[in-house]
Design a protein around this motif. Structure first.
Motif, PDB file in Angstrom:
ATOM      1  N   THR A 249       0.285  -1.558   0.112  1.00 14.29           N
ATOM      2  CA  THR A 249      -0.053   0.088   0.268  1.00 14.29           C
ATOM      3  C   THR A 249       1.035   0.893   0.146  1.00 14.29           C
ATOM      4  O   THR A 249       0.385   2.607  -0.351  1.00 14.29           O
ATOM      5  N   HIS A 250       2.265   0.942   0.091  1.00 14.96           N
ATOM      6  CA  HIS A 250       3.000   2.301   0.051  1.00 14.96           C
ATOM      7  C   HIS A 250       4.324   2.102  -0.587  1.00 14.96           C
ATOM      8  O   HIS A 250       5.207   2.566  -0.138  1.00 14.96           O
ATOM      9  N   TRP A 251       4.166   1.184  -1.508  1.00 23.40           N
ATOM     10  CA  TRP A 251       5.823   1.026  -2.354  1.00 23.40           C
ATOM     11  C   TRP A 251       6.156   2.388  -2.230  1.00 23.40           C
ATOM     12  O   TRP A 251       7.061   2.522  -2.816  1.00 23.40           O
ATOM     13  N   LYS A 252       5.626   3.309  -3.537  1.00 27.26           N
ATOM     14  CA  LYS A 252       5.905   4.231  -3.322  1.00 27.26           C
ATOM     15  C   LYS A 252       6.435   5.485  -2.530  1.00 27.26           C
ATOM     16  O   LYS A 252       7.967   5.970  -2.777  1.00 27.26           O
ATOM     17  N   LEU A 378       6.081   9.572   6.442  1.00 26.14           N
ATOM     18  CA  LEU A 378       5.747   9.388   4.816  1.00 26.14           C
ATOM     19  C   LEU A 378       4.501   8.361   4.999  1.00 26.14           C
ATOM     20  O   LEU A 378       3.729   7.482   4.559  1.00 26.14           O
ATOM     21  N   PHE A 379       4.435   7.738   6.171  1.00 27.65           N
ATOM     22  CA  PHE A 379       3.904   6.894   6.794  1.00 27.65           C
ATOM     23  C   PHE A 379       2.891   7.109   8.195  1.00 27.65           C
ATOM     24  O   PHE A 379       3.306   7.362   8.740  1.00 27.65           O
ATOM     25  N   ILE A 437       9.283  14.980  -7.293  1.00 29.02           N
ATOM     26  CA  ILE A 437       8.417  14.073  -7.269  1.00 29.02           C
ATOM     27  C   ILE A 437       7.170  13.693  -6.529  1.00 29.02           C
ATOM     28  O   ILE A 437       6.502  13.448  -6.114  1.00 29.02           O
ATOM     29  N   GLY A 438       8.234  13.929  -4.893  1.00 23.71           N
ATOM     30  CA  GLY A 438       7.775  13.788  -3.706  1.00 23.71           C
ATOM     31  C   GLY A 438       6.570  14.737  -3.249  1.00 23.71           C
ATOM     32  O   GLY A 438       6.244  16.709  -4.323  1.00 23.71           O
ATOM     33  N   ARG A 439       6.086  15.005  -1.992  1.00 29.11           N
ATOM     34  CA  ARG A 439       4.975  15.661  -1.494  1.00 29.11           C
ATOM     35  C   ARG A 439       5.047  16.424  -0.403  1.00 29.11           C
ATOM     36  O   ARG A 439       6.016  15.327   0.808  1.00 29.11           O
TER      37      ARG A 439
END
Length: 448
Positions: A249-252, A378-379, A437-439
């Protein structure tokens, strides 16, 4: 029927702020002390004592290969301790990681050398080095979670810098102790430690780690579990296999987090492990260096590491004010430019070398500090220990495991530090792409 996590009221943190800060700081200080003790010995001692006599560059590369082996064990440690941390809690997991690291480091100080045990000596060194890496794989993410999950509102990045501060403090303690021992056991040859140092003096810093671990255990055993984990348990959201959940669910986030850390890791180990080799090598050697004696260059490094610590703390308020992503984008651009400036700085005499160390370590603090908040953010809480730990430690393979080895190989090919600096700049570009790319994670709900 399970209750949604965001519907459960947050549990008030039971840990006083001073205890949170001390527990997150002291553990990483000990862990990084243990790692730096090994890194210093990998340059000064192990090429002479744990590998066959012959080509000095080959022995150094072999020593760095063992150093890098620990990075391979770190993702395994992140998975193991992450599983415990996400299922059983942060406190017990942190205690286990600290004990593992302390015992492994202590035992390195008792190892026989190649002269007395042959190939058994480097084999045992590899095993204990792998144990060190396995422990550090679970240490950092747990310490970062203790700090960020107990932080006051709007100050997560500030609190996240305290586990990061363990790196410069551990460096200063480890290298300061080596300096004291080297001064008490002086050598007639500045390029080689004394016979007494090689015989028994190098063992003292490894054995001393047992005292530091005892102090760290006392602090951590007095911790209370974080509100984020307690909320996860109360909401029935604990995952049976956190690794499977975070990968599916959080590979990105796993991929982005790994590349966020890449430039940080490469810079980190170039400025510590590689620089010690380059700084001490004679200009007339087969692989020429700067020619400083050990004491002088380590004192110069310690001055640089003071800036590392200062800018680690400075970066926290920056990241809380401007955001993690925006802060790190500008710092990563600066790291890329720094890599292209190595030749003119290192050819400018002692003033240039000192400026190189101060600038490199200052950038290290700026990029390392915000990671204590960014990766955990991130998680979600139920896979946070596993997710942040995997990102942090997989990056250690791509960055730290190979950085000293690649640097020595590029250095020995000719061209001096030029290609090593270009290598750093290239890794910074990869990190920059990931950040673009990230947020932004500044305003995420840490209890989600």
């Amino acid at each position: 029927m399970s209750v949604a996590l965001d519907a459960v009221p947050a549990v008030s943190p039971a840990n006083p702020r001073s205890r949170v800060i001390l527990a997150s700081l002291i553990g990483t200080t000990i862990e990084f002390y243990d790692f730096y003790v090994y890194a210093t010995a990998a340059v000064l001692v192990f090429p002479h004592l744990f590998f066959p006599a012959g080509n000095d560059t080959t022995a150094l590369l072999a020593s760095f290969a063992v150093f890098g082996a620990a990075m391979i064990a770190r993702p395994l440690g992140a998975i193991f301790f992450g599983h415990l941390g996400d299922r059983r809690g942060r406190k017990i997991t942190l205690v286990g990681a600290l004990l593992t690291m302390g015992v492994a480091t202590f035992l390195i100080g008792l190892l026989p050398t190649y002269a007395s045990a042959g190939w058994l000596a480097p084999a045992l060194l590899v095993v204990l080095r792998l144990a060190q890496g396995f422990a550090l794989g679970g240490e950092w993410s747990g310490a970062a979670l203790v700090a960020t999950e107990n932080a006051p509102k709007g100050k997560r990045a500030v609190y996240g810098t305290f586990p990061q501060l363990g790196a410069p403090i551990g460096f200063i303690i480890a290298n300061g102790l080596f300096l004291i021992i080297a001064a008490m056991l002086p050598s007639d040859d500045p390029s080689r430690p004394s016979l007494a140092f090689l015989s028994w003096g190098w063992r003292i810093p490894f054995l001393f780690s047992l005292i530091m671990v005892a102090i760290g255990l006392w602090v951590r055993l007095n911790l209370v579990e974080s509100a984020a984990f307690d909320n996860t348990v109360r909401a029935g959201k604990v995952r049976k296999v956190p690794l499977a959940s975070v990968v599916s669910t959080h590979w990105k986030e796993l991929v982005l987090g790994t590349f966020y850390m890449l430039a940080t890791y490469v810079l980190f180990y170039l400025m510590t492990t590689f620089s010690l080799s380059y700084g001490r090598a004679a200009p007339s050697a087969a692989v020429p260096g700067l020619g400083y004696d050990y004491t002088t260059f380590v004192l110069m490094m310690i001055i640089g590491v003071v800036f590392f610590g200062v800018f680690t703390m400075v970066s926290g308020p920056w990241a809380d004010r401007w955001g993690r992503r925006r802060t790190l984008i500008w710092i990563t651009v600066a790291i890329a430019l720094f890599g292209l400036s190595w030749v003119p700085m290192l050819h400018a005499g002692t003033t240039g070398v000192m400026a190189w160390l101060i600038l490199g370590f200052s950038l290290m603090g700026m990029t390392f500090g915000p990671m204590g908040a960014l990766l955990p953010e991130l998680f979600p809480a139920n896979v946070r220990y596993t997710g942040s730990g995997i990102s942090y430690n997989v990056s250690s393979i791509l960055g730290a495991a190979v950085a000293p080895f690649i640097a020595v190989a590029l250095w020995s090919m000719g061209g001096g530090p030029f290609w090593v600096g270009v290598y750093l700049s290239a890794m910074a570009v990869l990190t920059l792409i990931a950040l673009l790319i990230g947020r932004e994670t500044k305003d995420v709900d840490i209890n989600r």
